[in-house]
Design a protein around this motif. Structure first.
Motif, short mmCIF file in Angstrom:
data_model
loop_
_atom_site.label_atom_id
_atom_site.label_comp_id
_atom_site.label_asym_id
_atom_site.label_seq_id
_atom_site.Cartn_x
_atom_site.Cartn_y
_atom_site.Cartn_z
N ASN A 94 0.83 -1.08 -0.03
CA ASN A 94 0.07 0.04 0.10
C ASN A 94 0.83 1.15 -0.03
OD1 ASN A 94 -2.22 -1.61 0.06
ND2 ASN A 94 -2.76 -1.27 2.20
N GLU A 95 1.84 1.27 0.92
CA GLU A 95 2.85 2.39 0.75
C GLU A 95 3.30 2.67 -0.53
OE1 GLU A 95 6.74 4.22 3.21
OE2 GLU A 95 6.02 2.19 3.72
N GLU A 96 3.95 1.63 -1.28
CA GLU A 96 4.46 1.86 -2.37
C GLU A 96 3.51 2.31 -3.43
OE1 GLU A 96 7.97 -1.35 -2.68
OE2 GLU A 96 5.70 -2.32 -2.65
N LYS A 108 2.78 6.10 -2.86
CA LYS A 108 3.63 7.16 -3.00
C LYS A 108 3.87 7.14 -4.60
CE LYS A 108 6.86 6.45 0.96
NZ LYS A 108 7.95 5.98 1.41
N LYS A 168 0.63 10.17 6.03
CA LYS A 168 1.17 8.98 6.81
C LYS A 168 2.33 8.48 5.95
CE LYS A 168 -0.09 4.11 7.97
NZ LYS A 168 -1.28 2.99 7.67
N TYR A 169 2.05 8.69 4.70
CA TYR A 169 3.07 8.04 3.93
C TYR A 169 4.22 9.14 3.17
CZ TYR A 169 0.78 3.51 4.06
OH TYR A 169 0.37 2.55 4.47
N GLU A 190 -5.87 1.49 7.35
CA GLU A 190 -4.84 2.37 7.35
C GLU A 190 -4.85 3.37 8.74
OE1 GLU A 190 -2.32 2.43 5.27
OE2 GLU A 190 -2.84 0.93 3.98
#
Length: 395
Positions: A67-69, A72, A97-98, A155
């Motif tokens: 999810n982070e990737e 971003k 958050k990211y 999240e």
């Protein structure tokens, strides 16, 4: 054929404005990665063979980014979409958050931008747009299980949505009416969640704004929002105002609601939960076993919805259809929303007695000078997700 499908979708979704406005994260997986299964997308490679040799074919299962990737990458390309209108706060919190800027693409009230890849990470309500993306009925996009989602609850940036509210003055002057209304409404919601198919039919009867198939899909998804909290736990007391979830919503609202008026912004920064809710009316309503609260101070009341008739509001239509309001001595008029109708303004100026809104909207309204009071929290978790095509974010 695809153009025809898009045309139908535009007509259908135009009336599904998100002011009504399949989890993708793997529970318990610290890397938050997903794998593409055989019925989704997989890369198959074959080696060249000489005559008479048996072909050696191998299948490689490819992973989807975390999810982070995903966030971003989509943010760096400027392809995270949202409608605004108060729906953006959770998205901004996720971007923060990211470590990403809180800007986003303005998303139309259809999913065409997602369909044509101009938005690769699109906002969707689980009970509305996500169904249009995944399903195959008329007006939908038929992506089935080739899409993934990022869930705001998972999240940790979820904000509470549909509640019941009135003015503080109305509640104080009409306590029997308020408790009777909550009691009958929650009875309607309980029946609707236990019988979503029938609830969808009832809403359709009252002038549904969507097809019967989509209405049924909506009912099944709304049921989840009413019966499950932000941590995935089963809710046993419908309409209860959970302190932790409300506090999370308030803190995120304080951080991301932007008010131009300095006095309003200052008031927002100092708001407490006691400024926006009172649990005593819900507690009094649910403590009753027979719905007897004394003579209603006001027997004829009106509730203003956020949007047109759809399963998002099925509990009120069920209560109306089943006579639950009559049982507690109330004559209730359910008023559809839509267009430029503001439910907070309508309640504040006395045009209607009760309203359905999101907690963040009520927080913003009170910061601006209104004195509204949440009296029941119908949705116990956020229905907002970001949806993406799996093959767009393959490793």
């Amino acid at each position: 054929m695809k153009d025809m499908r898009r045309c139908k979708a535009k007509k259908m979704v135009a009336i599904l404005m998100v002011a009504t406005l399949t989890m993708a994260s793997l529970a318990g997986c610290s890397s938050n990665k997903k794998e593409i299964t055989s019925n989704q997308t997989q890369e198959t490679t074959s080696t060249d063979t000489k005559a008479g040799e048996t072909a050696d074919t191998s299948t490689e299962v490819r992973a989807v980014m975390s999810n982070e990737e995903i966030v971003k990458l989509a943010a760096s390309e400027g392809k995270v979409g949202n409608w605004g209108l108060g729906n953006e706060y959770e998205i901004q919190a996720l971007l923060t958050k990211y470590g990403q800027p809180i800007t986003y693409l303005s998303q139309a009230f259809d999913m065409d931008g997602f369909d044509d890849d101009s938005i690769t990470l699109a906002s969707a309500m689980t009970y509305n747009e996500l169904g249009l993306v995944k399903n195959s009925y008329d007006g939908a996009y038929n992506y089935s299980d080739t899409v993934g989602t990022i869930d705001m609850n998972d999240e940790g940036v979820a904000m509470l949505e549909d509640n019941i509210f009135c003015t503080r003055a109305f509640a104080e002057q009409n306590p029997n009416t308020v408790k009777a209304f909550i009691y009958a409404s929650m009875k309607g919601w309980k029946y609707a969640c236990e019988n979503p198919e029938e609830a969808a039919e009832i809403v359709y009867k009252y002038g549904s704004s969507v097809s019967a198939e989509h209405q049924l899909y909506m009912a099944s998804e709304v049921k989840k929002l009413v019966e499950t909290d932000i941590n995935g736990n089963t809710v046993t007391e419908l309409g209860k105002m959970d302190e932790a979830a409300m506090s999370q919503t308030l803190e995120l609202a304080k951080k991301y609601i932007a008010l131009d008026d300095k006095a309003a912004a200052d008031k927002l920064s100092k708001l407490t939960l006691d400024d926006v809710r009172d649990t005593s009316y819900w507690e009094g309503a649910t403590a009753s076993t027979d719905g007897k609260f004394g003579t209603p101070e006001k027997a004829s009341v009106t509730i203003q919805l956020k949007w047109l008739p759809q399963a998002q509001f099925m509990g009120y239509y069920v209560a109306l259809e089943k006579g639950y309001y009559d049982e507690v001595g109330l004559e209730v008029n359910v008023v559809s929303g839509g267009g430029d109708i503001s439910e907070t303004t309508a309640v504040s100026n006395g045009t209607v007695d009760f309203g359905v809104t999101w907690l963040a909207n009520l927080i913003a309204a009170n910061s601006g000078g209104m004195d509204l009071l949440e009296i029941s929290q119908v949705y116990q978790r956020s229905g907002l997700v970001l949806v993406y095509k799996l093959d767009t974010f393959m490793k």
